[in-house]
Structure formats: C-alpha cells, structure tokens
Design an enzyme around this catalytic site. Sequence first.
Site, PDB file in Angstrom:
ATOM      1  CG  HIS A 301      -2.102   0.904   1.030  1.00  0.00           C
ATOM      2  ND1 HIS A 301      -2.042   2.249   1.260  1.00  0.00           N
ATOM      3  CD2 HIS A 301      -3.356   0.645   0.580  1.00  0.00           C
ATOM      4  CE1 HIS A 301      -3.218   2.773   0.978  1.00  0.00           C
ATOM      5  NE2 HIS A 301      -4.027   1.830   0.561  1.00  0.00           N
ATOM      6  CG  ASP A 358      -8.509  -4.217  -2.819  1.00  0.00           C
ATOM      7  OD1 ASP A 358      -9.707  -4.059  -2.563  1.00  0.00           O
ATOM      8  OD2 ASP A 358      -7.796  -3.348  -3.324  1.00  0.00           O
TER       9      ASP A 358
HETATM   10  N1  CMC Z   1       4.228  -7.761  -4.936  1.00  0.00           N
HETATM   11  C1  CMC Z   1       5.576  -7.744  -5.071  1.00  0.00           C
HETATM   12  N2  CMC Z   1       6.328  -6.639  -4.944  1.00  0.00           N
HETATM   13  C2  CMC Z   1       5.705  -5.480  -4.665  1.00  0.00           C
HETATM   14  C3  CMC Z   1       4.302  -5.419  -4.494  1.00  0.00           C
HETATM   15  C4  CMC Z   1       3.569  -6.612  -4.640  1.00  0.00           C
HETATM   16  N3  CMC Z   1       2.234  -6.597  -4.509  1.00  0.00           N
HETATM   17  N4  CMC Z   1       3.926  -4.145  -4.234  1.00  0.00           N
HETATM   18  C5  CMC Z   1       5.067  -3.433  -4.211  1.00  0.00           C
HETATM   19  N5  CMC Z   1       6.135  -4.222  -4.470  1.00  0.00           N
HETATM   20  C6  CMC Z   1       7.561  -3.828  -4.467  1.00  0.00           C
HETATM   21  C7  CMC Z   1       7.915  -3.024  -5.705  1.00  0.00           C
HETATM   22  O1  CMC Z   1       8.387  -3.863  -6.738  1.00  0.00           O
HETATM   23  C8  CMC Z   1       8.971  -2.103  -5.147  1.00  0.00           C
HETATM   24  O2  CMC Z   1      10.166  -2.841  -4.998  1.00  0.00           O
HETATM   25  P1  CMC Z   1      11.608  -2.111  -5.181  1.00  0.00           P
HETATM   26  O3  CMC Z   1      11.680  -1.058  -4.113  1.00  0.00           O
HETATM   27  O4  CMC Z   1      12.597  -3.203  -5.024  1.00  0.00           O
HETATM   28  O5  CMC Z   1      11.588  -1.521  -6.585  1.00  0.00           O
HETATM   29  C9  CMC Z   1       8.479  -1.764  -3.744  1.00  0.00           C
HETATM   30  O6  CMC Z   1       7.721  -2.922  -3.360  1.00  0.00           O
HETATM   31  C10 CMC Z   1       7.617  -0.507  -3.653  1.00  0.00           C
HETATM   32  O7  CMC Z   1       6.530  -0.632  -4.580  1.00  0.00           O
HETATM   33  P2  CMC Z   1       5.891   0.569  -5.387  1.00  0.00           P
HETATM   34  O8  CMC Z   1       5.245   0.035  -6.623  1.00  0.00           O
HETATM   35  O9  CMC Z   1       6.875   1.668  -5.547  1.00  0.00           O
HETATM   36  O10 CMC Z   1       4.792   1.049  -4.359  1.00  0.00           O
HETATM   37  P3  CMC Z   1       3.574   2.041  -4.686  1.00  0.00           P
HETATM   38  O11 CMC Z   1       3.315   2.782  -3.435  1.00  0.00           O
HETATM   39  O12 CMC Z   1       3.827   2.858  -5.913  1.00  0.00           O
HETATM   40  O13 CMC Z   1       2.365   1.062  -5.047  1.00  0.00           O
HETATM   41  C11 CMC Z   1       0.622  -0.512  -4.747  1.00  0.00           C
HETATM   42  C12 CMC Z   1       1.428   0.634  -4.111  1.00  0.00           C
HETATM   43  C13 CMC Z   1      -0.554  -0.839  -3.841  1.00  0.00           C
HETATM   44  C14 CMC Z   1       0.067  -0.042  -6.109  1.00  0.00           C
HETATM   45  C15 CMC Z   1       1.541  -1.751  -4.931  1.00  0.00           C
HETATM   46  O14 CMC Z   1       1.988  -2.223  -3.670  1.00  0.00           O
HETATM   47  C16 CMC Z   1       0.866  -2.877  -5.705  1.00  0.00           C
HETATM   48  O15 CMC Z   1       0.944  -2.898  -6.944  1.00  0.00           O
HETATM   49  N6  CMC Z   1       0.170  -3.819  -4.993  1.00  0.00           N
HETATM   50  C17 CMC Z   1      -0.623  -4.845  -5.664  1.00  0.00           C
HETATM   51  C18 CMC Z   1      -1.970  -4.243  -6.092  1.00  0.00           C
HETATM   52  C19 CMC Z   1      -2.906  -4.009  -4.916  1.00  0.00           C
HETATM   53  O16 CMC Z   1      -3.057  -4.863  -4.060  1.00  0.00           O
HETATM   54  N7  CMC Z   1      -3.592  -2.836  -4.928  1.00  0.00           N
HETATM   55  C20 CMC Z   1      -4.603  -2.509  -3.912  1.00  0.00           C
HETATM   56  C21 CMC Z   1      -4.176  -1.412  -3.005  1.00  0.00           C
HETATM   57  S1  CMC Z   1      -5.238  -1.272  -1.539  1.00  0.00           S
HETATM   58  C22 CMC Z   1      -6.796  -0.781  -2.110  1.00  0.00           C
HETATM   59  C23 CMC Z   1      -6.792   0.595  -2.661  1.00  0.00           C
HETATM   60  O17 CMC Z   1      -6.605   1.545  -1.925  1.00  0.00           O
HETATM   61  O18 CMC Z   1      -7.003   0.717  -3.869  1.00  0.00           O
END
Ligand code: CMC
Length: 423
Positions: A301, A358
């Site tokens: 998140h 989720d």
């Molecule tokens: N599985 C594996 N690695 C992950 C995941 C995951 N679900 N989420 C983040 N990472 C890694 C990412 O690769 C990165 O690694 P590094 O620092 O080595 O490059 C690090 O963690 C930070 O990730 P980010 O993409 O920069 O984080 P963000 O804040 O931009 O994205 C997120 C947040 C929720 C979009 C992301 O964690 C994700 O894609 N999660 C899966 C989709 C999901 O469950 N979304 C629902 C969110 S909660 C409901 C809502 O509010 O919508």
Amino acid sequence: MTTANLSLDGKDYELPVVTGSEGEVGVDIGKLRAQSGAITVDPAFTSTGACNSAITFIDGEKGILRYRGYPIEQLAEKSDFVEVAWLLLYGELPNTKQLTKFRAQLTYHSLIHEDMKKFFEGFPNNAHPMAMLSAMVASLSAYYPETEDENHEQNIVRLIAKVRTLATYAYKKSIGQPMVYPQNRLNYCENFLHMMFAVPCESYEVNPILAKALNMLLILHADHEQNCSTSTVRMVGSSRANIFASISAGICALWGPLHGGANQAVLEMLQMIDDDGGDYQKWVQKAKDKDDGFRLMGFGHRVYKNFDPRATILRKMSDEVLAELGVEDPLLDIAKNLEKVALEDEYFVSRKLYPNVDFYSGILYRAMGIPTNMFTVMFSIGRLPGWLAHWKELRDEDSRIYRPRQIYIGATERDYVDLNQRG
Ligand code: CMC
C-alpha cells in the site's frame, strides 16, 4: 515552525508551512512558480498534498484510519453504512430525525427511470459490470441535469440510492436474468442483496449474516482520503463537471488492478495458483523476481507501512463469516499461506508489503456468493459516500480548477520537414 527555506540558484525563498489538526506538516509551494519560475516535481504524488480536507485521517505508519475523527474500528463495530455515509457527507453523526429522513430518502429514490433499462439491453452479455456501472452513472446526468440553482443534496441522495439498482441490474444482465426491483420494506444492504440474488420464480429471504457482512464491508471501503479514484473525482469536479460525470470518472479510476480492481485480481491470482497445483512458493518467488512482471495482488500500500487496519478487521470477519456460512474454500488456504510468507519473508518485510483490504475482501465476497467480476462494483458502492463527500467539500469551498504542471522532456524547437524529404 511557520516557514521553510528553499535555496535555488543562489536565491533564498521563504515558504509558508501549514499544519493539520493531527500535526501533519506541509510546505506550501503554491506561490513558488510565480516567485522563482521553478516548480516542484513529484510524479506519483508521493510527497504532495493536493488539498486541505476535513473528511478522513490516515496515519500509515501507525495503521490509523478515522472518518471525521471516529476510529474505523468503532464505526465498523457500532455503526451502519447509511449512518457512516451521512457522517462522511456532513461531518457529524446524524441525530435520530436526520438519520430516519436519510434512510427514507435512500429508500424512495432507489428506482431508476424505466427507459434506462434499454441502455442495459445494448451491452453484450459478457460486458464487465464496471463498464456498465460507469456508463449508467454518467447517464443519470441526462435524467437529472444540473441547473444553476441546483441543490446538490438531491443528486447525492439519488446516487447513493440508485447505485445498488444499477449495480445489481448490471449483474442480472450479465447472467441473462430479469432485473429485480427494490423493495421499500428492506434496509440499504438487504435491498442490495435482494436485487442481486432474488429471482422472480422463487421467494428470497435475505440472510442476516450476509447483510451484516455487507454492511461492514461497505463501511470499511467508504473513504480513504486522496486515493487515485477520489483524486480523480476531485480533479474532474474541479472543472465544475456535474456530480454524475465526476463520480463516473471515479468509478473508472477505481477499476484498475492497482486500485479497486485488485480485489478481483486477488481472486483470479488465487485461482491461478490453485489451478497451477497450489505451489504458492513458486508464485512468491515470481513476485520477488524483478525480471518477472508478476506481483502478489492484495499486498502493499502506498500509505500503510505497518498494517492496513481495514485488513485487520476483515481478516477476523472473514474467519467468522466463513464459519457461520459453513464455507470451506481451498483458495482460503492458499491465501493464508501467502499471508504467512509475506509476514516472514525478508523481501516483503523490508518493503513493508502487508496484505491490504483487497486481499481479504475478495475472499469474503466469494463466500457471500458475489461473483468475481462484481467485486470492484462492490468497492464502488462502498466508496461512493467518500467520493461524494470529497466532491461536496471541493464545491463548497469553491476551489480553483486542478491543473498540475510538468517538466517537458521532449524535442526542442525544430522546423517541419516535408513528407517527400523524410526518406
Ligand atoms: N508484490 C511484489 N512486490 C511489490 C508489491 C507486490 N504486490 N507491491 C510493491 N512491491 C515492491 C515493488 O516492486 C517495489 O520494490 P523495489 O523497491 O525493489 O523496486 C516496492 O515494493 C515498492 O513498490 P511501489 O510500486 O513503488 O509502491 P507504490 O506505493 O507505488 O504502489 C501498490 C502501491 C498498492 C500499487 C503496490 O503495492 C501494488 O501494486 N500492490 C498490488 C496491487 C494491490 O493490491 N492494490 C490494492 C491497493 S489497496 C486498495 C486501494 O486503496 O485501492
């Protein structure tokens, strides 16, 4: 602390500092461009506040979520979705008279214009219900056009009342069944379940376990401050687009798998792991592999870096509801194993990737008999009061149009080349 200092090209700028009611500190750079010609850059808004808001407070480090000051745990336990909707919209818990009136309004505005049924007929049977919902919500503006002296309160009521009817009709259309009309004797959540699951040839009694679970799910989803869909609603609303168009845009933003679409993606992922033989460790490795695009859906998140308090409530609730309903689900075992790995594996621990709302909502919706492609529609119904509260807050303060800047990185000026000279 009342000012921050910025030094740029040898010149110093003093920037005002604003502090929120929970002590959050923001540097106000609103006049920076006018003063210095420079802008700030923060493409995914990691450190950028787009507005002041009095609706929802989140402390991601401590796992705190409060609507209008009230902890989510207390609201989930003691309140109901209609009361929470009022709270979000008007800032205070309603008194008996206000709540009774609001409930009655939501009951008596739940029908959609009969002509709108023809819109549904035009969609293919396999249309995603989110496509239908977003189109239908935008179409409501054709029936309730805004006028100069329009009182938005009426349209807010219409949206919260009718969204259930539109959502359930989208589902009925997708399975080729006739629409089921709302019944005024039923409360908000019961009416949704009735329209979703009743069929004309049989009587249907709403299961109170399902109604209670739905009520709590909707409360937990009702607002989450400046997330992607809410920011979209505010962005669109800032152009003075009508309330239906603004909410429809929010529904589209929610649809994406990184946002509300994650609940559908979680279930599809669990099913895929099960179909693949249930070797969850293999998929955990894939999620950790930077050359592999696979991510564990339902983990991570942007704001919560400790735990998602909604997920904590839902985890407990899904155990209870599944036991009460007598549901045994092999996907639940896979989910529990993934959760265990995420709480122990260095990759997830160091990046603070915890199961989010989720992750559990999909399991619960499935146990309740809600089909997978309706999960994000359920999220939309829950988030609607939050979107409306933000739209109202924005319009009440008569905000300026939202218009971010950019750093241009394209070609510099060059002369047009005639087609016959381009080779
Ligand atoms: N599985 C594996 N690695 C992950 C995941 C995951 N679900 N989420 C983040 N990472 C890694 C990412 O690769 C990165 O690694 P590094 O620092 O080595 O490059 C690090 O963690 C930070 O990730 P980010 O993409 O920069 O984080 P963000 O804040 O931009 O994205 C997120 C947040 C929720 C979009 C992301 O964690 C994700 O894609 N999660 C899966 C989709 C999901 O469950 N979304 C629902 C969110 S909660 C409901 C809502 O509010 O919508």
